[in-house]
Scaffold this motif. Structure first.
Motif, PDB file in Angstrom:
ATOM      1  N   GLU A   1      -8.133   4.165 -13.671  1.00 57.60           N
ATOM      2  CA  GLU A   1      -8.346   3.750 -12.291  1.00 57.60           C
ATOM      3  C   GLU A   1      -9.834   3.833 -11.945  1.00 57.60           C
ATOM      4  OE1 GLU A   1      -5.682   3.089  -9.373  1.00 57.60           O
ATOM      5  OE2 GLU A   1      -5.465   2.094 -11.299  1.00 57.60           O
ATOM      6  N   LYS A   2     -10.299   2.936 -11.070  1.00 56.49           N
ATOM      7  CA  LYS A   2     -11.697   2.947 -10.660  1.00 56.49           C
ATOM      8  C   LYS A   2     -11.890   3.592  -9.294  1.00 56.49           C
ATOM      9  CE  LYS A   2     -12.932  -1.167 -13.335  1.00 56.49           C
ATOM     10  NZ  LYS A   2     -13.479  -2.546 -13.277  1.00 56.49           N
ATOM     11  N   ALA A   3     -10.954   3.377  -8.398  1.00 56.35           N
ATOM     12  CA  ALA A   3     -11.047   3.950  -7.045  1.00 56.35           C
ATOM     13  C   ALA A   3      -9.947   4.988  -6.877  1.00 56.35           C
ATOM     14  CB  ALA A   3     -10.921   2.856  -5.990  1.00 56.35           C
ATOM     15  N   PHE A   4     -10.337   6.253  -6.797  1.00 56.00           N
ATOM     16  CA  PHE A   4      -9.340   7.318  -6.740  1.00 56.00           C
ATOM     17  C   PHE A   4      -8.761   7.445  -5.337  1.00 56.00           C
ATOM     18  CE2 PHE A   4      -7.674  11.631  -6.671  1.00 56.00           C
ATOM     19  CZ  PHE A   4      -6.984  11.651  -7.869  1.00 56.00           C
ATOM     20  N   ALA A   5      -7.451   7.715  -5.274  1.00 56.47           N
ATOM     21  CA  ALA A   5      -6.750   7.875  -3.994  1.00 56.47           C
ATOM     22  C   ALA A   5      -6.527   9.364  -3.741  1.00 56.47           C
ATOM     23  CB  ALA A   5      -5.416   7.130  -4.018  1.00 56.47           C
ATOM     24  N   TYR A   6      -7.255   9.923  -2.797  1.00 58.93           N
ATOM     25  CA  TYR A   6      -7.204  11.366  -2.583  1.00 58.93           C
ATOM     26  C   TYR A   6      -5.964  11.815  -1.814  1.00 58.93           C
ATOM     27  CZ  TYR A   6     -11.828  11.928  -4.540  1.00 58.93           C
ATOM     28  OH  TYR A   6     -12.885  11.952  -5.415  1.00 58.93           O
ATOM     29  N   SER A   7      -5.451  10.973  -0.926  1.00 56.97           N
ATOM     30  CA  SER A   7      -4.262  11.363  -0.170  1.00 56.97           C
ATOM     31  C   SER A   7      -3.061  11.591  -1.093  1.00 56.97           C
ATOM     32  CB  SER A   7      -3.944  10.307   0.893  1.00 56.97           C
ATOM     33  OG  SER A   7      -2.811  10.682   1.653  1.00 56.97           O
ATOM     34  N   PRO A   8      -2.752  10.680  -2.027  1.00 57.78           N
ATOM     35  CA  PRO A   8      -1.670  10.942  -2.982  1.00 57.78           C
ATOM     36  C   PRO A   8      -1.943  12.151  -3.866  1.00 57.78           C
ATOM     37  CG  PRO A   8      -2.148   8.601  -2.921  1.00 57.78           C
ATOM     38  CD  PRO A   8      -3.235   9.288  -2.142  1.00 57.78           C
ATOM     39  N   TYR A   9      -3.227  12.386  -4.180  1.00 58.75           N
ATOM     40  CA  TYR A   9      -3.583  13.545  -5.007  1.00 58.75           C
ATOM     41  C   TYR A   9      -3.265  14.848  -4.280  1.00 58.75           C
ATOM     42  CZ  TYR A   9      -6.491  16.841  -7.660  1.00 58.75           C
ATOM     43  OH  TYR A   9      -6.945  17.914  -8.382  1.00 58.75           O
ATOM     44  N   LEU A  10      -3.617  14.922  -3.002  1.00 54.60           N
ATOM     45  CA  LEU A  10      -3.325  16.121  -2.218  1.00 54.60           C
ATOM     46  C   LEU A  10      -1.820  16.328  -2.091  1.00 54.60           C
ATOM     47  CD1 LEU A  10      -5.979  15.787   0.637  1.00 54.60           C
ATOM     48  CD2 LEU A  10      -6.088  17.270  -1.371  1.00 54.60           C
TER      49      LEU A  10
ATOM     50  N   GLU B   1       0.830  -1.211   0.000  1.00 54.49           N
ATOM     51  CA  GLU B   1       0.000   0.000   0.000  1.00 54.49           C
ATOM     52  C   GLU B   1       0.863   1.259   0.000  1.00 54.49           C
ATOM     53  OE1 GLU B   1      -3.593   2.113   2.598  1.00 54.49           O
ATOM     54  OE2 GLU B   1      -2.699   0.225   3.268  1.00 54.49           O
ATOM     55  N   ARG B   2       1.933   1.257   0.792  1.00 53.48           N
ATOM     56  CA  ARG B   2       2.828   2.429   0.829  1.00 53.48           C
ATOM     57  C   ARG B   2       3.499   2.652  -0.517  1.00 53.48           C
ATOM     58  NH1 ARG B   2       3.782   0.293   5.993  1.00 53.48           N
ATOM     59  NH2 ARG B   2       5.618  -0.858   5.281  1.00 53.48           N
ATOM     60  N   LEU B   3       3.965   1.568  -1.148  1.00 52.22           N
ATOM     61  CA  LEU B   3       4.607   1.686  -2.459  1.00 52.22           C
ATOM     62  C   LEU B   3       3.608   2.165  -3.515  1.00 52.22           C
ATOM     63  CD1 LEU B   3       6.801  -1.559  -2.480  1.00 52.22           C
ATOM     64  CD2 LEU B   3       7.629   0.795  -2.379  1.00 52.22           C
ATOM     65  N   THR B   4       2.397   1.635  -3.452  1.00 57.02           N
ATOM     66  CA  THR B   4       1.369   2.031  -4.423  1.00 57.02           C
ATOM     67  C   THR B   4       0.993   3.497  -4.254  1.00 57.02           C
ATOM     68  OG1 THR B   4       0.463  -0.217  -4.470  1.00 57.02           O
ATOM     69  CG2 THR B   4      -0.948   1.553  -5.273  1.00 57.02           C
ATOM     70  N   ASN B   5       0.865   3.952  -3.021  1.00 58.20           N
ATOM     71  CA  ASN B   5       0.540   5.359  -2.776  1.00 58.20           C
ATOM     72  C   ASN B   5       1.645   6.281  -3.273  1.00 58.20           C
ATOM     73  OD1 ASN B   5      -1.985   4.932  -1.652  1.00 58.20           O
ATOM     74  ND2 ASN B   5      -1.208   4.823   0.448  1.00 58.20           N
ATOM     75  N   LYS B   6       2.904   5.860  -3.096  1.00 60.80           N
ATOM     76  CA  LYS B   6       4.020   6.678  -3.587  1.00 60.80           C
ATOM     77  C   LYS B   6       4.019   6.717  -5.112  1.00 60.80           C
ATOM     78  CE  LYS B   6       7.559   9.292  -2.963  1.00 60.80           C
ATOM     79  NZ  LYS B   6       7.364  10.628  -2.364  1.00 60.80           N
ATOM     80  N   LEU B   7       3.727   5.577  -5.736  1.00 58.84           N
ATOM     81  CA  LEU B   7       3.618   5.536  -7.195  1.00 58.84           C
ATOM     82  C   LEU B   7       2.522   6.478  -7.673  1.00 58.84           C
ATOM     83  CD1 LEU B   7       4.060   4.332 -10.045  1.00 58.84           C
ATOM     84  CD2 LEU B   7       2.471   2.501  -9.393  1.00 58.84           C
ATOM     85  N   LYS B   8       1.366   6.451  -7.008  1.00 57.67           N
ATOM     86  CA  LYS B   8       0.260   7.318  -7.398  1.00 57.67           C
ATOM     87  C   LYS B   8       0.617   8.781  -7.201  1.00 57.67           C
ATOM     88  CE  LYS B   8      -3.496   4.015  -6.613  1.00 57.67           C
ATOM     89  NZ  LYS B   8      -4.708   3.685  -5.838  1.00 57.67           N
ATOM     90  N   GLU B   9       1.266   9.099  -6.092  1.00 59.69           N
ATOM     91  CA  GLU B   9       1.654  10.485  -5.833  1.00 59.69           C
ATOM     92  C   GLU B   9       2.555  11.018  -6.937  1.00 59.69           C
ATOM     93  OE1 GLU B   9       4.415  12.960  -2.661  1.00 59.69           O
ATOM     94  OE2 GLU B   9       3.330  11.182  -1.958  1.00 59.69           O
ATOM     95  N   ASN B  10       3.563  10.227  -7.314  1.00 60.03           N
ATOM     96  CA  ASN B  10       4.488  10.669  -8.370  1.00 60.03           C
ATOM     97  C   ASN B  10       3.790  10.781  -9.716  1.00 60.03           C
ATOM     98  OD1 ASN B  10       6.618  10.740  -6.546  1.00 60.03           O
ATOM     99  ND2 ASN B  10       7.339   8.688  -7.044  1.00 60.03           N
ATOM    100  N   THR B  11       2.932   9.789 -10.017  1.00 63.04           N
ATOM    101  CA  THR B  11       2.213   9.807 -11.297  1.00 63.04           C
ATOM    102  C   THR B  11       1.240  10.969 -11.358  1.00 63.04           C
ATOM    103  OG1 THR B  11       2.355   7.391 -11.403  1.00 63.04           O
ATOM    104  CG2 THR B  11       0.771   8.457 -12.859  1.00 63.04           C
ATOM    105  N   PHE B  12       0.504  11.203 -10.279  1.00 65.12           N
ATOM    106  CA  PHE B  12      -0.428  12.333 -10.235  1.00 65.12           C
ATOM    107  C   PHE B  12       0.317  13.654 -10.425  1.00 65.12           C
ATOM    108  CE2 PHE B  12      -3.625   9.971  -7.273  1.00 65.12           C
ATOM    109  CZ  PHE B  12      -3.846   9.060  -8.280  1.00 65.12           C
ATOM    110  N   PHE B  13       1.499  13.762  -9.814  1.00 63.05           N
ATOM    111  CA  PHE B  13       2.274  14.999  -9.951  1.00 63.05           C
ATOM    112  C   PHE B  13       2.645  15.249 -11.415  1.00 63.05           C
ATOM    113  CE2 PHE B  13       6.559  16.803 -10.454  1.00 63.05           C
ATOM    114  CZ  PHE B  13       6.298  18.095 -10.060  1.00 63.05           C
TER     115      PHE B  13
END
Length: 251
Positions: free
Chosen positions: A143-152, A72-84
């Protein structure tokens, strides 16, 4: 890109699609043209590369032999970088488009987010949104379920980047040999636009109950970013270097 002025971005390094596409049909919108860039396999699309890399790395993380918490931590970091990267892509495209197509000495108003507008062919997206919204990111990445924490977190990372970009461009414009040209001077208003965008972001974050320690620390940096760009705007105002106003609007 952090060293390219808005006009140089348009003329030399446009991040998503051919800028001529916009000039041929002003009904095109960012989301719609981004879709074209994703679907055209003959084009070297940065957006498609980001999506493909995201899916590949996400699959690799899912196949790791580790705890679910680590995944989960690795996935959130991936999403954060990709969203950026997606947020930065939209920001630079928007800045390039608006400074290229604006009327001289007319105030520049850029909507913060993409909105729907009525068109003869039905409802179409407004072309001007400078910040990519969660549903737009969802559509690009599939993606189907958006992760708001990485987005912020990605939004706050974008805020830090705006300070560096503003500083670089103001220095570059001040040493430009064509500094007396109206088009060149008009780009000083980038500082006004970025200050307005940072203020919008700060106002939005103030409405949130931030309990995540990581996001909270980054939010503290946002307040510093707003203060720093405010200083740049104040200095340029004293030197009368803003030929027109520029701001981010709610619509």
């Amino acid at each position: 890109m952090l060293k390219l002025t808005p006009l140089q971005l348009w003329n030399g390094y446009f991040t998503c699609f051919d800028p001529d596409l916009f000039l041929e049909d002003d009904t095109f919108s960012y989301p719609e043209v981004e879709k074209l860039a994703l679907e055209d396999e003959d084009e070297d699309s940065i957006l498609r590369k980001i999506r493909e890399d995201f899916k590949e790395i996400k699959q690799s993380i899912d196949s790791l032999n580790c705890t679910s918490g680590a995944k989960e931590r690795l996935t959130n970091k991936l999403k954060e970088n990709t969203f950026f990267f997606l947020l930065a892509s939209r920001y630079f495209n928007s800045v390039a488009y608006h400074f290229k197509t604006r009327d001289l000495f007319v105030p520049l108003k850029v909507p913060a987010c993409t909105t729907l507008k009525e068109h003869e062919a039905g409802y179409r997206y407004n072309a001007a949104g400078i910040v990519m919204k969660p549903n737009e990111i969802d559509e690009i990445l599939g993606e189907k379920a958006f992760a708001y924490s990485p987005y912020l977190s990605a939004l706050l990372e974008l805020s830090e980047m705006l300070v560096d970009y503003t500083t670089n461009i103001i220095i570059k414009l001040s040493t430009d040999s064509d500094g007396d040209d109206d088009l060149v001077k008009g780009q000083y208003s980038l500082a006004l636009l970025n200050f307005s965008l940072l203020t919008h972001l700060q106002n939005g974050f103030q409405m949130l109950d931030l309990k995540n320690d990581g996001i909270r620390r980054k939010y503290d940096k946002l307040k510093y970013s707003v203060k720093k760009i405010n200083g740049i705007v104040y200095d340029l105002s004293l030197r009368r270097l803003f030929p027109f106003k520029a701001e981010v609007t709610d619509r």
